[in-house]
Design a protein around this motif. Structure first.
Motif, mmCIF file in Angstrom:
data_model
loop_
_atom_site.group_PDB
_atom_site.id
_atom_site.type_symbol
_atom_site.label_atom_id
_atom_site.label_comp_id
_atom_site.label_asym_id
_atom_site.label_seq_id
_atom_site.Cartn_x
_atom_site.Cartn_y
_atom_site.Cartn_z
ATOM 1 N N ARG A 122 15.253 10.929 -3.954
ATOM 2 C CA ARG A 122 15.631 9.523 -3.862
ATOM 3 C C ARG A 122 14.837 8.805 -2.773
ATOM 4 N NH1 ARG A 122 20.931 9.967 -3.374
ATOM 5 N NH2 ARG A 122 21.178 9.545 -1.154
ATOM 6 N N ASP A 182 22.334 -0.344 -5.822
ATOM 7 C CA ASP A 182 22.007 -0.276 -7.240
ATOM 8 C C ASP A 182 20.513 -0.561 -7.397
ATOM 9 O OD1 ASP A 182 21.697 -3.053 -6.958
ATOM 10 O OD2 ASP A 182 23.699 -3.470 -7.732
ATOM 11 N N GLU A 183 20.023 -0.572 -8.622
ATOM 12 C CA GLU A 183 18.591 -0.723 -8.864
ATOM 13 C C GLU A 183 18.058 -2.051 -8.335
ATOM 14 O OE1 GLU A 183 14.821 0.500 -10.113
ATOM 15 O OE2 GLU A 183 16.707 1.616 -9.954
ATOM 16 N N GLU A 184 18.793 -3.137 -8.603
ATOM 17 C CA GLU A 184 18.352 -4.461 -8.157
ATOM 18 C C GLU A 184 18.329 -4.547 -6.637
ATOM 19 O OE1 GLU A 184 17.348 -8.662 -8.386
ATOM 20 O OE2 GLU A 184 17.028 -6.867 -9.605
ATOM 21 N N THR A 185 19.383 -4.067 -6.006
ATOM 22 C CA THR A 185 19.436 -4.093 -4.540
ATOM 23 C C THR A 185 18.340 -3.212 -3.947
ATOM 24 O OG1 THR A 185 21.831 -4.461 -4.555
ATOM 25 C CG2 THR A 185 20.866 -3.651 -2.507
ATOM 26 N N GLY A 186 18.113 -2.053 -4.555
ATOM 27 C CA GLY A 186 17.062 -1.167 -4.088
ATOM 28 C C GLY A 186 15.693 -1.823 -4.143
ATOM 29 N N ASN A 187 15.436 -2.580 -5.218
ATOM 30 C CA ASN A 187 14.163 -3.281 -5.333
ATOM 31 C C ASN A 187 14.011 -4.339 -4.239
ATOM 32 O OD1 ASN A 187 13.260 -1.867 -7.592
ATOM 33 N ND2 ASN A 187 14.213 -3.291 -9.034
ATOM 34 N N SER A 227 15.184 -9.814 -7.324
ATOM 35 C CA SER A 227 14.070 -8.994 -6.846
ATOM 36 C C SER A 227 12.727 -9.571 -7.303
ATOM 37 C CB SER A 227 14.218 -7.552 -7.321
ATOM 38 O OG SER A 227 14.257 -7.484 -8.743
ATOM 39 N N PHE A 247 11.988 5.818 -3.347
ATOM 40 C CA PHE A 247 12.164 4.527 -2.680
ATOM 41 C C PHE A 247 10.974 4.197 -1.787
ATOM 42 C CE2 PHE A 247 13.607 2.162 1.086
ATOM 43 C CZ PHE A 247 14.057 1.004 0.479
ATOM 44 N N ARG A 268 7.954 2.952 -3.603
ATOM 45 C CA ARG A 268 8.051 1.523 -3.932
ATOM 46 C C ARG A 268 7.676 0.655 -2.742
ATOM 47 N NH1 ARG A 268 13.818 0.296 -6.501
ATOM 48 N NH2 ARG A 268 14.396 2.234 -5.470
#
Length: 243
Positions: A21, A209-214, A92, A25, A28
């Motif tokens: 993980r 979540d995916e959006e927050t991670g981006n 994002s 991250f 990215r």
């Protein structure tokens, strides 16, 4: 530049899932950062080769910045605070576009370095900056030492060199110029380590979540981008050969 994302303390050991993980991250983050640096470099190179652009940004008679330059510089500050302070309200994709816009504008305002320094010194300083950044970032990523206590000290140091730089615009003191340059290298090396570990902790939080991670990846890329650019500029002041 702080956000409301607060990571948990570093765990003693990482599971295989956690390692994957964090690696995904950080890839990215570094991809965004590298893209921003590449865009800045391309825009700066294009701008320095355009007489019309250089004349619009720098007064041909005095060599000083024009009103357009200051408008762009203020716009850059607005984008930095906007991306970092309003990231929760942005998608994002919007955050990514703003980061790209900031990188392009920074390329315009940094085009002056091609006029002040030789190409050879720009290349060598960039390579030294990249090597230093890589070593510090890898160390911060792998160390078990908690660097969270560095934050307040580094922030105070950053404010200090900003104030000293503004004051020296009026004093024009060579001694203060060199003090700011050498202290600045230390501050931005420290910020590189601090921000890298902050991002590693964010990836380990497992609360995104995916959006927050981006969005966090883009904010993180902006942090590391700023660390890299400012470290480069400080080293250039020390090592760069002027034309």
């Amino acid at each position: 530049m702080q956000t409301t994302f607060t990571p948990p303390p570093l765990p003693a050991t990482l599971s295989t899932q956690q390692q994957e993980r964090v690696s995904a991250f950080m890839r990215r983050v570094y991809n965004w950062m590298a893209g921003g640096l590449a865009l800045t470099g391309l825009v700066a190179w294009w701008a320095q080769g355009s007489e019309a652009v250089i004349s619009a940004l720098f007064n041909p008679q005095t060599g000083g910045p024009t009103m357009l330059f200051w408008v762009l510089a203020i716009g850059e500050l607005g984008l930095v605070f906007g991306i970092s302070g309003m990231v929760h309200r942005l998608s994002s994709s919007t955050a990514g576009l703003l980061f790209a816009l900031y990188s392009a504008l920074n390329g315009l305002t940094l085009s002056f370095i091609f006029l002040l320094y030789t190409q050879a010194s720009l290349v060598s300083t960039f390579l030294i900056t990249a090597g230093t950044f890589a070593v510090v970032s890898v160390w911060a990523y792998t160390t078990k030492r908690d660097l969270s206590g560095w934050g307040q000290f580094l922030f105070m140091g950053l404010i200090g060199i900003i104030i000293a730089s503004v004051v020296n615009m009026f004093l024009a003191s060579p001694m203060l110029y060199w003090i700011v340059s050498y202290v600045g290298v230390g501050i931005f090396v420290g910020l590189t380590a601090y921000d890298t570990q902050w991002l590693r902790q964010m990836a380990l939080s497992g609360q995104m979540d995916e959006e927050t991670g981006n969005k966090v990846a883009i904010v993180g890329a902006l942090k590391l981008y700023l660390d890299f650019i400012n470290l480069f500029l400080m080293l250039l002041r020390i090592m760069g050969d002027r034309r």
